[in-house]
Design a protein around this motif. Structure first.
Motif, PDB file in Angstrom:
ATOM      1  N   SER A 188       0.953  -1.248  -0.076  1.00 30.92           N
ATOM      2  CA  SER A 188      -0.077  -0.113  -0.148  1.00 30.92           C
ATOM      3  C   SER A 188       0.893   1.203  -0.115  1.00 30.92           C
ATOM      4  CB  SER A 188      -0.805  -0.047   1.273  1.00 30.92           C
ATOM      5  OG  SER A 188      -1.720   1.216   1.286  1.00 30.92           O
ATOM      6  N   LYS A 189       0.691   2.024  -1.220  1.00 30.67           N
ATOM      7  CA  LYS A 189       1.229   3.294  -1.223  1.00 30.67           C
ATOM      8  C   LYS A 189       0.750   4.513  -0.884  1.00 30.67           C
ATOM      9  CE  LYS A 189       5.694   1.500  -2.049  1.00 30.67           C
ATOM     10  NZ  LYS A 189       6.204   1.794  -3.252  1.00 30.67           N
ATOM     11  N   ILE A 190      -0.571   4.347  -0.246  1.00 31.70           N
ATOM     12  CA  ILE A 190      -1.571   5.274  -0.226  1.00 31.70           C
ATOM     13  C   ILE A 190      -1.145   6.395   0.741  1.00 31.70           C
ATOM     14  CG2 ILE A 190      -3.744   5.838   0.937  1.00 31.70           C
ATOM     15  CD1 ILE A 190      -4.059   4.417  -1.500  1.00 31.70           C
ATOM     16  N   VAL A 191      -0.972   7.684   0.218  1.00 28.07           N
ATOM     17  CA  VAL A 191      -0.816   9.014   1.137  1.00 28.07           C
ATOM     18  C   VAL A 191      -2.093   9.544   1.657  1.00 28.07           C
ATOM     19  CG1 VAL A 191       0.497  10.947   1.170  1.00 28.07           C
ATOM     20  CG2 VAL A 191       1.402   9.171  -0.217  1.00 28.07           C
ATOM     21  N   GLY A 192      -2.005   9.941   2.987  1.00 33.62           N
ATOM     22  CA  GLY A 192      -3.212  10.703   3.297  1.00 33.62           C
ATOM     23  C   GLY A 192      -4.261   9.685   3.625  1.00 33.62           C
ATOM     24  N   ASN A 193      -5.249  10.330   3.306  1.00 33.01           N
ATOM     25  CA  ASN A 193      -6.592   9.128   3.614  1.00 33.01           C
ATOM     26  C   ASN A 193      -7.566   9.035   2.557  1.00 33.01           C
ATOM     27  OD1 ASN A 193      -8.231   7.654   5.654  1.00 33.01           O
ATOM     28  ND2 ASN A 193      -9.494   9.328   5.856  1.00 33.01           N
ATOM     29  N   ALA A 194      -6.782   8.710   1.232  1.00 35.34           N
ATOM     30  CA  ALA A 194      -7.619   8.710   0.185  1.00 35.34           C
ATOM     31  C   ALA A 194      -8.252   7.559   0.185  1.00 35.34           C
ATOM     32  CB  ALA A 194      -6.443   8.587  -1.009  1.00 35.34           C
ATOM     33  N   ILE A 195      -7.898   6.271   0.857  1.00 34.94           N
ATOM     34  CA  ILE A 195      -8.679   5.347   1.064  1.00 34.94           C
ATOM     35  C   ILE A 195      -8.420   4.991   2.436  1.00 34.94           C
ATOM     36  CG2 ILE A 195      -9.106   2.718   0.543  1.00 34.94           C
ATOM     37  CD1 ILE A 195      -8.080   3.127  -2.348  1.00 34.94           C
ATOM     38  N   PRO A 196      -9.521   4.839   3.379  1.00 35.71           N
ATOM     39  CA  PRO A 196      -9.288   4.477   4.697  1.00 35.71           C
ATOM     40  C   PRO A 196      -8.541   2.845   4.912  1.00 35.71           C
ATOM     41  CG  PRO A 196     -11.701   5.049   4.523  1.00 35.71           C
ATOM     42  CD  PRO A 196     -10.845   5.078   3.009  1.00 35.71           C
ATOM     43  N   ARG A 197      -7.468   2.845   5.998  1.00 35.58           N
ATOM     44  CA  ARG A 197      -6.607   1.638   5.998  1.00 35.58           C
ATOM     45  C   ARG A 197      -7.444   0.477   6.134  1.00 35.58           C
ATOM     46  NH1 ARG A 197      -2.624   3.208  10.494  1.00 35.58           N
ATOM     47  NH2 ARG A 197      -2.132   0.716  10.500  1.00 35.58           N
ATOM     48  N   ALA A 198      -8.724   0.611   6.902  1.00 33.63           N
ATOM     49  CA  ALA A 198      -9.455  -0.537   6.879  1.00 33.63           C
ATOM     50  C   ALA A 198      -9.776  -1.372   5.599  1.00 33.63           C
ATOM     51  CB  ALA A 198     -10.721  -0.202   7.953  1.00 33.63           C
ATOM     52  N   PHE A 199      -9.804  -0.452   4.663  1.00 36.76           N
ATOM     53  CA  PHE A 199     -10.456  -1.110   3.307  1.00 36.76           C
ATOM     54  C   PHE A 199      -9.376  -1.814   2.429  1.00 36.76           C
ATOM     55  CE2 PHE A 199     -14.041   2.135   3.476  1.00 36.76           C
ATOM     56  CZ  PHE A 199     -14.776   1.262   3.969  1.00 36.76           C
ATOM     57  N   VAL A 200      -7.879  -1.407   2.729  1.00 33.24           N
ATOM     58  CA  VAL A 200      -6.835  -1.977   2.107  1.00 33.24           C
ATOM     59  C   VAL A 200      -6.767  -3.307   2.038  1.00 33.24           C
ATOM     60  CG1 VAL A 200      -4.275  -2.219   2.136  1.00 33.24           C
ATOM     61  CG2 VAL A 200      -5.385   0.181   2.542  1.00 33.24           C
TER      62      VAL A 200
END
Length: 693
Positions: free
Chosen positions: A527-539
């Motif tokens: 996961s290279k998500i920066v900020g809260n583009a997708i909540p961590r719970a959905f990764v």
């Protein structure tokens, strides 16, 4: 203290070798001389104790590893007799995982055969100390020195004889022990149970002294005092020599080599002595390593001690027609009692130990308790599978799981009648529980059941078991290759799943970057998500969607492997987003990306070794080339040539008959899975055309 609970006097060993080197025959002699059986069972008569399955009796080969316990010189020897055929290599793999030592058998005529190398590498992988036994010294063409030379060349290990043969072939009359300098002659009329230890014959003294010098040079390396005695030509301390051989063997610095003829009942007692004298007890092995189930970074150790908390590994599941589901266990620490509860940290459930048994092939002997170092079978475990840990409820630990090779051959199977449908499903579940290399799946598009295994013989035996053991009548397709798909380019892709249906909708949106993996691994996810583009719970849901989509590739529906996936961006809705919507979005993104990432088909490539007389070598090499084979090398060996090659599995169906015809039955071959490789473009096009027609 009894032998079972005295750890110093326990030996957990496996018998391993190339097919037809005499493993089961040797095991039968061990059981006879230790008093475990009262007659010698012969493989050729279908009467071998350890080959109890009907398929084993008919084919004269070992298919499933069988466990037994024997006693020698007040020591307990837990023995696992493993198969030699490459299709059943999983049985060797899981046996070596739980054993402390091994006996590697070699044929005095054939020397180091291809499957010998495979099992040797497996023993190296688990750092299993071993002794070698050169069998069939009575056969025409037998050569002890040649076999030992090949072992040292092929394995790069210090294989050192501790016994040598008196004569070879028809002249083989007994064995000379280099440690005691005694010549053992066996009484033919006693089936080898009685013998005389005589002085070494004069005509063998020079040869025995040469081999003895090599032996003492090897053991002196692990004992400075012995080295000093040896250099000054002083008499060597016998006990100290035995101790040094044992230490060198356990440290993997030396492999003691013995010889004999199991079929002619010569040399087995010396082999039993060597097992007791030189192979490790559980106390000689390092503590077993594991991790805490809730804190994977926390390393835990369990010593081979009954006072430690329980830790055990389930290394085999078997279905017994009388007692039901059997779970074979190696107990590493603590003790396990019948009637108690244990924890399975892999599935996070408690399992009840209904009964504990010591196995003797397919016979059972009830016991009340199993201690550290024991190999036993348990009844009552419902959710435990091969490779699971069993431990103390209050002291959880997860031991390293076993890894198994991917199946490479598949067939379609369907019940002949509707009444057979449920029986077929139940039987396939039980067989898959027993054998981790047997995979069952249902094709979503056609609804057909597909079973996969390690080779044609593997599949043939499993289908035979379906009919005999489970009473299932089924139609079976022709064996086919288990192809895979992979990608060759890096691309960015997007998946958007939006549904509005009046009430709460569904919203999931992801952006992925996919590329081929760098290290031949099947799948990586980051996961290279920066900020809260997708909540961590959905990764994790995105990852599950990607993994699900990889089960069916984009070219012809074969599983997709070798994908490194990075989640780089996306968006969500406060109300409509859910785990399922992000799972579907991840699946859609992967499918979209794989189509653009240069997908290619992969096929299994097999390592094929053919042993062929010089007369037929040209025909054999020409035939391998016609099968898209690549010749890797040719090695002359005593009037024959060993041709090593790499050949696509798809070209190898029916090869046994072809080889028999072009060599007039004089050539033999062995084959094992090597790797997956890209299918040539012209063949890939033809395959895809057939799929689309």
């Amino acid at each position: 203290m009894s032998a079972q609970s005295n750890l110093e006097k326990i030996r957990n060993i496996g018998i391993m070798a190339h097919i037809d080197a005499g493993k089961t025959t040797t095991t039968e002699r061990i059981l006879y001389y230790t008093g475990r059986t009262h007659r010698i069972g012969e493989v050729d008569d279908g009467a071998a104790t350890m080959d109890w399955m009907e398929q084993e009796k008919e084919r004269g080969i070992t298919i499933t590893s069988a466990a037994t316990t024997a006693f020698w010189r007040d020591h307990t020897i837990n023995i696992i007799d493993t198969p030699g055929h490459v299709d059943f290599t999983v049985e060797v793999e899981r046996s070596l995982r739980v054993l402390d030592g091994a006996v590697a058998l070699f044929c005095a005529v054939g020397g180091v055969e291809p499957q010998s190398e495979t099992v040797w590498r497996q023993a190296d992988k688990y750092r299993v100390p071993r002794i070698a036994y050169v069998n069939k010294m009575d056969r025409t063409g037998a050569s002890f020195d040649s076999a030992v030379k090949k072992m040292n060349e092929r394995f790069g290990t210090n294989c050192v004889p501790i016994t040598i043969p008196a004569g070879e072939g028809e002249m083989f009359s007994g064995v000379v022990d280099l440690l005691t300098m005694k010549f053992r002659v066996f009484h033919e009329d006693s089936q080898g149970t009685t013998f005389d230890d005589l002085p070494v014959p004069n005509d063998m003294l020079d040869m025995a002294n040469e081999h003895r010098e090599v032996l003492f040079e090897a053991v002196a390396e692990v004992d400075d005092y012995l080295l000093e005695q040896f250099l000054h030509e002083q008499p060597l301390d016998q006990e100290r020599v035995y101790s040094a051989v044992r230490r060198a063997t356990i440290a993997l610095k030396m492999v003691p080599v013995l010889c004999g003829s199991s079929f002619k009942n010569k040399g087995i007692q010396k082999l039993l002595d060597a097992i007791v004298d030189f192979l490790p007890s559980p106390l000689d092995m390092p503590p077993i390593e594991g991790t805490h189930p809730d804190k994977p970074e926390k390393e835990l150790l369990r010593k081979p001690d009954t006072a430690e908390p329980l830790s055990a590994l389930a290394f085999k599941i078997a279905t017994d027609s009388y007692v039901g589901r059997l779970t074979y266990l190696r107990v590493y620490s603590g003790e396990i009692k019948a009637g108690s509860y244990v924890m399975n940290p892999n599935s996070r459930i408690k399992e009840r130990v209904a009964r504990l048994m010591r196995m003797h092939s397919n016979k059972r002997e009830d016991i009340k308790v199993a201690h550290a170092g024991d190999i036993v079978a348990a009844i009552g475990f419902r959710k435990t599978t091969t490779g699971d840990t069993l431990c103390d409820v209050k002291h959880p630990i997860v031991l390293e799981r076993m890894s198994f090779p991917e199946p490479v051959v598949m067939v379609f199977i369907e019940p002949k009648t509707q009444a057979d449908q449920d029986k077929l499903n139940d039987a396939l579940v039980k067989l898959a529980e027993e054998d981790p290399t047997f995979v069952v799946r249902v094709d979503e598009e056609t609804g057909q059941t597909i079973i996969s295994g390690m080779g044609e013989l593997h599949i043939e035996v499993l289908i035979d078991r379906l009919t005999r053991e489970f009473g299932v009548q089924a139609n079976v397709g022709r064996p086919a290759v288990a192809y895979k798909e992979t990608i060759t380019q890096e691309v960015e892709c997007e998946g958007r799943f939006v549904r509005q249906s009046g009430g709460k909708g569904q919203y999931g949106h992801v952006k992925l970057r996919i590329r081929p993996t760098d290290d031949d691994s099947a799948f990586k996810f980051e996961s290279k998500i920066v900020g809260n583009a997708i909540p961590r719970a959905f990764v994790p849901s995105v990852e599950r969607g990607v993994v699900g989509a990889m089960e069916h590739g984009v070219m012809s529906g074969y599983p997709l492997i070798g994908v490194h996936c990075e989640l780089i961006d996306g968006s969500y809705h406060d109300v409509d987003s859910s785990e399922i919507s992000f799972k579907v979005a991840g699946s859609m993104a992967l499918q979209n990306g794989a189509r653009k990432a240069g997908p290619v088909l992969l096929e299994p490539i097999m390592s094929v070794e053919v042993v062929v007389p010089e007369t037929y070598m040209g025909s054999v090499v020409g035939d391998l080339n016609s099968r898209r084979g690549k010749i890797n090398g040719m090695l002359p060996r005593d009037g024959v040539t060993v041709v090593a090659s790499s050949v696509p599995l798809s070209e190898m169906f029916g090869y046994a008959n072809t080889l028999r015809n072009i060599s007039q039955g004089r050539a033999v071959f062995s084959m094992e899975f090597a790797r997956y490789a890209k299918v040539p473009a012209e063949i890939s096009i033809k395959m895809l055309d057939r799929v689309t027609v």
